[in-house]
Design an enzyme around this catalytic site. Structure first.
Site: not given
Ligand code: NAI
Length: 303
Positions: A154, A167, A171
């Protein structure tokens, strides 16, 4: 238009694929022929709780569209959980070709409100989770001399945000891990690349305006992930910012810098005096290994 990029006969594990970016990656990769392990703990944004319906829902969507997928509900944040995720792939499909480290949590707090527990839990999911699963899958990929690993970092880690201490550290750590996996995997055709996504999901709904929801939807991230997971992609050890229809390489650039003529000339006052040279990024380089950076910085040993 060039030939469609497909993942037929490839087995892909996508962590955190029950929602957000992971769900979008899973749907696209399954539509392109991959057999997908949809892993998701199904907890809340802060990492608490668990619910199997997240992963089940995405598996149902994939199957309804004619694709192949199985669910896994384990946490990535423990070695046992990661091994169980891998075992789901091995039991269902006999191997693993692709790991997309995507699972993530965030605790939105002011800098000084973060507790050691917040820090530990956040690192456990993003950094430890990426480590456990990638290391578990690596021997299989190394043995078959093929693998694709995607790491989700990120701008919060690579550039920083004032309050995001846990975070950001997690990251940035993911990039360090990906760098090592890229160098370790290169001789075996196991490639590791990093994405820095920007998209509207539950993680960013507080910071991205609702009116931009469609302009920066998760579907603008997944084509890059599909590409990085494909045979066509020969990139390794790269990092891409991606979102809203843009994909851009980003690097850790090294300036040519200033070199003192002698030991006596190397002191704080001289550094202050040469700051323009030290800070000047013209003719920067992009060293790929520790050894390369050391060569560039220290240069030939002085007599
Ligand atoms: P989100 O919250 O919609 O999806 C994250 C998913 O990971 C959730 O479904 C959650 O249940 C699952 N999760 C959390 N902890 C877990 C664990 N211990 N084991 C298995 N599954 C687990 O968020 P999003 O935005 O889809 O995030 C996806 C990735 O992208 C993350 O790593 C986030 O940090 C990264 N990210 C997202 C950005 C964005 O603009 N949305 C920006 C930069 C990074």
């Amino acid at each position: 238009m060039s030939k469609e990029i497909r993942l037929d006969n490839r087995v892909a594990i996508i962590t955190g694929a029950g929602a957000g970016l992971g769900r979008s990656h899973a749907l696209l990769m399954a539509a392109r022929g991959a057999r997908v392990v949809v892993n998701d703990l199904g907890g809340r944004l802060d990492g608490t709780g668990a619910n199997q319906s997240a992963a089940d829902g995405v598996v149902a969507e994939i199957r309804a569209a004619g694709g192949e997928a199985v669910a896994n509900y384990d946490t990535v944040a423990t070695p046992e959980g990661a091994q169980s995720i891998l075992n789901t792939a091995l039991d269902a499909y006999g191997t693993v070709d692709i790991v997309v480290n995507n699972a993530g949590i965030i605790r939105y707090k002011r800098l000084l409100e973060h507790t050691p527990e917040d820090f530990a839990v956040t690192l456990a999911v993003h950094l430890n989770g990426s480590y456990y699963l990638s290391m578990a899958a690596f021997p299989i990929m190394k043995e078959k001399r093929y693998g694709r690993l995607v790491f989700t970092s990120s701008s919060g880690g690579m550039r920083g945000s004032a309050d995001g201490v846990a975070y950001g550290a997690a990251k940035a750590g993911v990039v360090g891990l990906a760098n090592v996996m890229a160098l370790a995997g290169a001789p075996y055709g196991v490639y590791s690349n990093v994405i820095l996504p920007n998209a509207y999901t539950r993680m960013t709904e507080m910071v991205v305006a609702e009116r931009n929801r469609e302009k920066v939807s998760a579907e603008f991230i997944s084509p890059l992930v599909l590409y990085l997971c494909s045979e066509q992609c020969q990139l390794n050890h790269e990092m891409f910012a991606v979102g809203g229809g843009t994909v851009a390489r980003t690097i850790l650039a090294l300036a040519p810098g200033w070199r003192a003529g002698s030991r006596a000339e190397f002191n704080a006052e001289a550094i202050h005096a040469h700051l323009d040279e030290i800070m000047n990024m013209t003719n920067y380089s992009n060293p790929q290994t520790t050894e390369e950076e050391t060569r560039l910085v220290v240069g030939r040993r002085r007599g």
